[in-house]
Motif scaffolding. Sequence first.
Motif, PDB file in Angstrom:
ATOM      1  N   LYS A 838       1.976 -55.107  13.192  1.00 22.63           N
ATOM      2  CA  LYS A 838       1.727 -54.263  14.459  1.00 22.63           C
ATOM      3  C   LYS A 838       1.095 -54.845  15.306  1.00 22.63           C
ATOM      4  CE  LYS A 838       0.527 -49.578  16.023  1.00 22.63           C
ATOM      5  NZ  LYS A 838       0.026 -48.213  15.547  1.00 22.63           N
ATOM      6  N   TRP A 839       1.611 -54.881  16.626  1.00 26.21           N
ATOM      7  CA  TRP A 839       0.847 -55.361  17.854  1.00 26.21           C
ATOM      8  C   TRP A 839       0.571 -54.404  19.031  1.00 26.21           C
ATOM      9  CZ3 TRP A 839       3.705 -55.904  22.414  1.00 26.21           C
ATOM     10  CH2 TRP A 839       4.991 -55.488  22.477  1.00 26.21           C
ATOM     11  N   GLU A 840      -0.317 -54.353  19.531  1.00 25.08           N
ATOM     12  CA  GLU A 840      -0.440 -53.504  21.005  1.00 25.08           C
ATOM     13  C   GLU A 840      -1.412 -54.119  21.845  1.00 25.08           C
ATOM     14  OE1 GLU A 840      -2.250 -48.947  21.196  1.00 25.08           O
ATOM     15  OE2 GLU A 840      -3.137 -50.152  19.583  1.00 25.08           O
ATOM     16  N   ILE A 841      -0.791 -54.069  22.986  1.00 23.20           N
ATOM     17  CA  ILE A 841      -1.476 -54.536  24.208  1.00 23.20           C
ATOM     18  C   ILE A 841      -2.431 -53.517  24.976  1.00 23.20           C
ATOM     19  CG2 ILE A 841      -1.306 -55.672  26.469  1.00 23.20           C
ATOM     20  CD1 ILE A 841       1.302 -56.655  25.322  1.00 23.20           C
ATOM     21  N   ILE A 842      -3.590 -53.686  25.079  1.00 22.98           N
ATOM     22  CA  ILE A 842      -4.458 -52.538  25.698  1.00 22.98           C
ATOM     23  C   ILE A 842      -5.335 -53.497  26.693  1.00 22.98           C
ATOM     24  CG2 ILE A 842      -6.401 -51.078  25.426  1.00 22.98           C
ATOM     25  CD1 ILE A 842      -5.413 -50.457  22.625  1.00 22.98           C
ATOM     26  N   ALA A 843      -5.308 -53.141  27.961  1.00 29.37           N
ATOM     27  CA  ALA A 843      -6.274 -53.719  28.885  1.00 29.37           C
ATOM     28  C   ALA A 843      -6.280 -55.304  28.788  1.00 29.37           C
ATOM     29  CB  ALA A 843      -7.714 -53.421  28.786  1.00 29.37           C
ATOM     30  N   ASN A 844      -4.964 -55.839  29.082  1.00 32.96           N
ATOM     31  CA  ASN A 844      -4.644 -57.388  28.931  1.00 32.96           C
ATOM     32  C   ASN A 844      -5.174 -58.001  27.689  1.00 32.96           C
ATOM     33  OD1 ASN A 844      -3.404 -56.924  31.227  1.00 32.96           O
ATOM     34  ND2 ASN A 844      -5.092 -57.572  32.513  1.00 32.96           N
ATOM     35  N   LYS A 845      -5.259 -57.296  26.598  1.00 31.21           N
ATOM     36  CA  LYS A 845      -5.670 -58.136  25.429  1.00 31.21           C
ATOM     37  C   LYS A 845      -4.757 -57.346  24.225  1.00 31.21           C
ATOM     38  CE  LYS A 845      -9.511 -57.739  22.075  1.00 31.21           C
ATOM     39  NZ  LYS A 845     -10.954 -57.288  21.880  1.00 31.21           N
ATOM     40  N   LEU A 846      -4.245 -58.402  23.403  1.00 32.43           N
ATOM     41  CA  LEU A 846      -3.401 -58.274  22.328  1.00 32.43           C
ATOM     42  C   LEU A 846      -4.366 -58.160  21.130  1.00 32.43           C
ATOM     43  CD1 LEU A 846       0.040 -59.296  21.596  1.00 32.43           C
ATOM     44  CD2 LEU A 846      -1.667 -59.961  19.880  1.00 32.43           C
ATOM     45  N   ASN A 847      -4.138 -56.890  20.377  1.00 36.45           N
ATOM     46  CA  ASN A 847      -4.559 -56.728  19.061  1.00 36.45           C
ATOM     47  C   ASN A 847      -3.380 -56.754  18.038  1.00 36.45           C
ATOM     48  OD1 ASN A 847      -7.207 -56.240  19.480  1.00 36.45           O
ATOM     49  ND2 ASN A 847      -6.427 -54.337  20.749  1.00 36.45           N
ATOM     50  N   MET A 848      -3.433 -57.548  16.840  1.00 37.87           N
ATOM     51  CA  MET A 848      -2.370 -57.628  15.897  1.00 37.87           C
ATOM     52  C   MET A 848      -2.848 -57.458  14.582  1.00 37.87           C
ATOM     53  SD  MET A 848       0.488 -60.490  16.019  1.00 37.87           S
ATOM     54  CE  MET A 848       0.567 -61.558  14.675  1.00 37.87           C
ATOM     55  N   ASN A 849      -2.122 -56.468  13.743  1.00 40.69           N
ATOM     56  CA  ASN A 849      -2.326 -56.264  12.256  1.00 40.69           C
ATOM     57  C   ASN A 849      -1.435 -56.696  11.639  1.00 40.69           C
ATOM     58  OD1 ASN A 849      -5.337 -54.983  12.615  1.00 40.69           O
ATOM     59  ND2 ASN A 849      -4.105 -53.613  13.581  1.00 40.69           N
ATOM     60  N   VAL A 850      -1.840 -57.615  10.444  1.00 47.09           N
ATOM     61  CA  VAL A 850      -0.474 -58.143   9.676  1.00 47.09           C
ATOM     62  C   VAL A 850      -0.914 -57.883   8.021  1.00 47.09           C
ATOM     63  CG1 VAL A 850       0.501 -60.194   8.945  1.00 47.09           C
ATOM     64  CG2 VAL A 850       0.011 -59.739  11.462  1.00 47.09           C
ATOM     65  N   ILE A 851      -0.011 -57.654   7.419  1.00 46.66           N
ATOM     66  CA  ILE A 851      -0.117 -57.417   5.969  1.00 46.66           C
ATOM     67  C   ILE A 851       0.749 -58.514   5.300  1.00 46.66           C
ATOM     68  CG2 ILE A 851      -0.045 -56.031   3.925  1.00 46.66           C
ATOM     69  CD1 ILE A 851      -0.756 -53.684   5.468  1.00 46.66           C
ATOM     70  N   ILE A 852       0.198 -59.364   4.512  1.00 47.95           N
ATOM     71  CA  ILE A 852       0.928 -60.488   3.697  1.00 47.95           C
ATOM     72  C   ILE A 852       1.060 -60.001   2.351  1.00 47.95           C
ATOM     73  CG2 ILE A 852       1.371 -62.795   3.274  1.00 47.95           C
ATOM     74  CD1 ILE A 852       2.195 -61.941   6.163  1.00 47.95           C
ATOM     75  N   PRO A 853       2.055 -59.601   1.570  1.00 51.55           N
ATOM     76  CA  PRO A 853       1.882 -59.330   0.130  1.00 51.55           C
ATOM     77  C   PRO A 853       1.393 -60.400  -0.760  1.00 51.55           C
ATOM     78  CG  PRO A 853       4.167 -59.659   0.733  1.00 51.55           C
ATOM     79  CD  PRO A 853       3.251 -59.926   2.053  1.00 51.55           C
ATOM     80  N   GLN A 854       1.033 -59.918  -2.183  1.00 52.85           N
ATOM     81  CA  GLN A 854       0.581 -61.050  -3.336  1.00 52.85           C
ATOM     82  C   GLN A 854       1.760 -61.779  -3.630  1.00 52.85           C
ATOM     83  OE1 GLN A 854      -2.431 -60.935  -3.732  1.00 52.85           O
ATOM     84  NE2 GLN A 854      -3.493 -58.873  -3.976  1.00 52.85           N
ATOM     85  N   ASN A 855       1.133 -63.123  -4.030  1.00 51.54           N
ATOM     86  CA  ASN A 855       1.914 -64.178  -4.395  1.00 51.54           C
ATOM     87  C   ASN A 855       2.922 -64.639  -3.278  1.00 51.54           C
ATOM     88  OD1 ASN A 855       2.689 -65.926  -6.498  1.00 51.54           O
ATOM     89  ND2 ASN A 855       4.353 -64.531  -7.191  1.00 51.54           N
ATOM     90  N   THR A 856       2.599 -64.635  -2.101  1.00 48.31           N
ATOM     91  CA  THR A 856       3.394 -65.206  -1.036  1.00 48.31           C
ATOM     92  C   THR A 856       2.489 -65.890  -0.125  1.00 48.31           C
ATOM     93  OG1 THR A 856       3.402 -63.382   0.357  1.00 48.31           O
ATOM     94  CG2 THR A 856       5.123 -63.413  -1.057  1.00 48.31           C
ATOM     95  N   THR A 857       3.092 -66.742   0.906  1.00 49.23           N
ATOM     96  CA  THR A 857       2.118 -67.277   2.024  1.00 49.23           C
ATOM     97  C   THR A 857       2.771 -67.018   3.289  1.00 49.23           C
ATOM     98  OG1 THR A 857       3.183 -69.442   1.713  1.00 49.23           O
ATOM     99  CG2 THR A 857       1.157 -69.168   0.459  1.00 49.23           C
TER     100      THR A 857
END
Length: 884
Positions: A838-857
Amino acid sequence: MRTPFLIGCLLFSWYTTSAQIAIKNLLTENLKNPICIDAQNPRFSWQLTEKYNKAVIQQAYELQVDSSTFDNKSHSPLWSSGKINSDQSVYIPYSGKLLLSGRKYFWRVRVWDTKGVVSAWSEQAFWKMGLLSTPDWHAQWIVPASNDTVNAAAPLLRNNFSLNKKVLEATAYISSHGFYEAQLNGHKIGDSFLTPGWTSYNKRLQYQAYDVTSLLTEGENAIGVTLGSGWYRSPLGPYTPRANFYGDKTALLMEIRIVFTDGSTKIISSDKNWKSSTGALRFAEIYNGCIIDSRLEKSGWTNPAFNDQDWLPVRVMAYPKNTLTATYNETVKQHEVFKPIKIITTPRGEKVIDFGQNLVGWVKVTLKGHAGDSIKIAHAEVLDKAGEFYTENLRAAKAENIYILKDTVKRTFEPQFSWQGFRYIKIKGIKGPLNPDDFTAVAIYSDMKASGSFSCSNPLLNQLQHNIQWGQKGNFLDVPTDCPQRDERLGWTGDAQVFSRTAAFNMDVHNFFTKWLKDVAADQYKSGSIPYVIPDVFTNGTDEVGGSSGWGDVSTIIPWNMYYAYGDKKILENQFQSMKAWVNYIQKQTRNGLWVTGNHFGDWLFYSVNDDRDGISAITNKYLIAQCFYAYSTRILTNSAKVLNKKADEEYYAKLLTQIKQAFVNEYVTANGLISSDTQTAYVLALEFDMLPVNLRQQAAARLVKNIELYHGHLTTGFLGTPYLCDALSKFGYADVAYKLLLQDTYPSWLYPIKQGATTIWERWDGIKTDGSFEEPSMNSYNHYAYGAIGDWMYRNIAGIMPAAPGYKKIIIKPVIGGGLSWAEGKYECPYGSISCKWEIIANKLNMNVIIPQNTTADIFVPDFQGKTYKKFTVGPGNYHYSR
């Protein structure tokens, strides 16, 4: 200018030394505790979890299989893999002793992480073997004694039996010619519909298994089975439907295997002792609907107390059993329900109900009237511009259900062995105003788990995603159909292949496509040509009606797409000879390395103008398209040979691919890089399939953009060009143009139908024209998923989720910022667990949240808020937050 900054927060560490690893989601052949597996080496998969959300990479595993539970066990298991040094946690094959027909087996697994920490044993899972060979079947094929024809009443078959012991476990195995619905002691067996499903029946006929332990009682019991024409003998195909394609008689094969608490067993089978009759279902057909006359209902006929003295004995038939195969794909089930959003009286005075969603299924209706009253319910996708009920686009399909009342008692009706594609229904025969509480629309589709979701800040794109998903739901009805409403509903190969990557994002289609691909191979002509539809109902297997580029390439494209989505090599193994036969077929059709023969649909339903005096119709040479797909299938075959370690094939087809591309350049490309068909589709396919020398690719992309500008920012592509259009633009630095195309809302575009009120994907870009009139009714479906292939680009680019290795063992997260979007979110359940970005742009700033599952890269590429530059991070499992 502000200097961009980036903060990356790892919310849990990985490669911990104090992991408390647990194992979840144990699957056998991608199924949870299945009771009908006929593979002698079934494969096991699992996912990892950790009590404190610490990251885990598997280094080794140990699997155990036994014929009894692992509780309080002192003896050695039937099979143990021993400790295997491997990070593989999907599709691990059983390698023990021969498995026995009808037997139940249990398995468990434990794993070690990279620090040598070992998990506890998982909870045990189980599977049950199916009936593995013809001698294992005790049941006999039986047919009704009634006048059993496609237009006659549906046969009812029944039998009583007695049990004098307490039942421990009971499994029913059922197959049929035509549809079946079975009951035990008045209760439906299972919750599936349209069984046994649709396959190339004369070569592959599925059977289903059901746990019926709870439906049996000590003492008297009764089985009742209703048969319907189904895909087996309903008239199939447009314009001149052919009835009785696979046979002219319905038939049943059924047995119940019972284990009593004292360890003894009993088998109840279909045989000469069964009886047959008919009941309330007087007619049932796929295109035309059904007729239910409740005056002829045989109340309680599936209960043991029913008197069947007047019923006729069945006949036993020597139909083959060697084509029987266990069912792995998800069966068709009921899902969402819809209540009326509006009750309409049309200008003609007709009573119409709007359910607000174009769906596939049927309407449950509660009726009250007088004996002999006939209630007719017709179905339509749209109203015309005058507000009248519109069914011309259904062609010859009546799509009408008729219910005849037997008394004044209020009863609920729903169709059997038929379904409709509709948003609106028209009701005749009900006196007085309609009560919305009496009507419920029920959606049906193959019971695939939802695997992905996409949403963003643009409501129109969210509606597009909704429409894509509902197009898939409505058309993934045991086979991937082209449309669900008119006199067609066939497994068109081109539609399925262009949509397959999007399909795998939205739902877990692993088993669904694995099953259908087996029929692709089964119905493939001896020449290697692929029929236009699978199962093939256009020919009897002798005359060849197929061989079109983009359609026949289903035999290579979907196996590869499924392998890459799920990491299952067996799909390639199963289909490799079919893939090879298709490419070899094309090679035999070529002249001087060019595929310039045969019948091709080309870029089906591309943008065209009826009175084209200015030459603005986007016509792409069919043989140019054919050459591109010839190359693409050859490339896939080469890559598949490499995966399967078929060295000679890999070398041969790699060399052939070079020749195919050179022939393309020689024939269709000028020295300056102009492609002879100067269309969007020509440039898209040339770029997507690497048909051009490296030095000509970027300028070809520029020509593509110039062509889009020529059409004032509109696409002109058809079925074969559209799936790759935005992808080609993104790859060559024109993501901004891809976004402009995606967000275009005037004809032709993805959003134009939404502006017209669409709730599914249309077959044509202008199914409803700007003046409210319709495209020609002979080819104008409003639920036709092919153009929904754009969903793949939305997941991969806007949400930024894509596999870097087959099955998402390694993941790429790389969202493309643009289109004026302020946020976007994608989620996907891969074989290893949940991925999200999930990414979001607020006041010229990007916030990004990522989930990577177990046993992967994963490689995570974090853009700046303008999407101009990226920062790359290589990570393991975890929850990550980035700000930039």
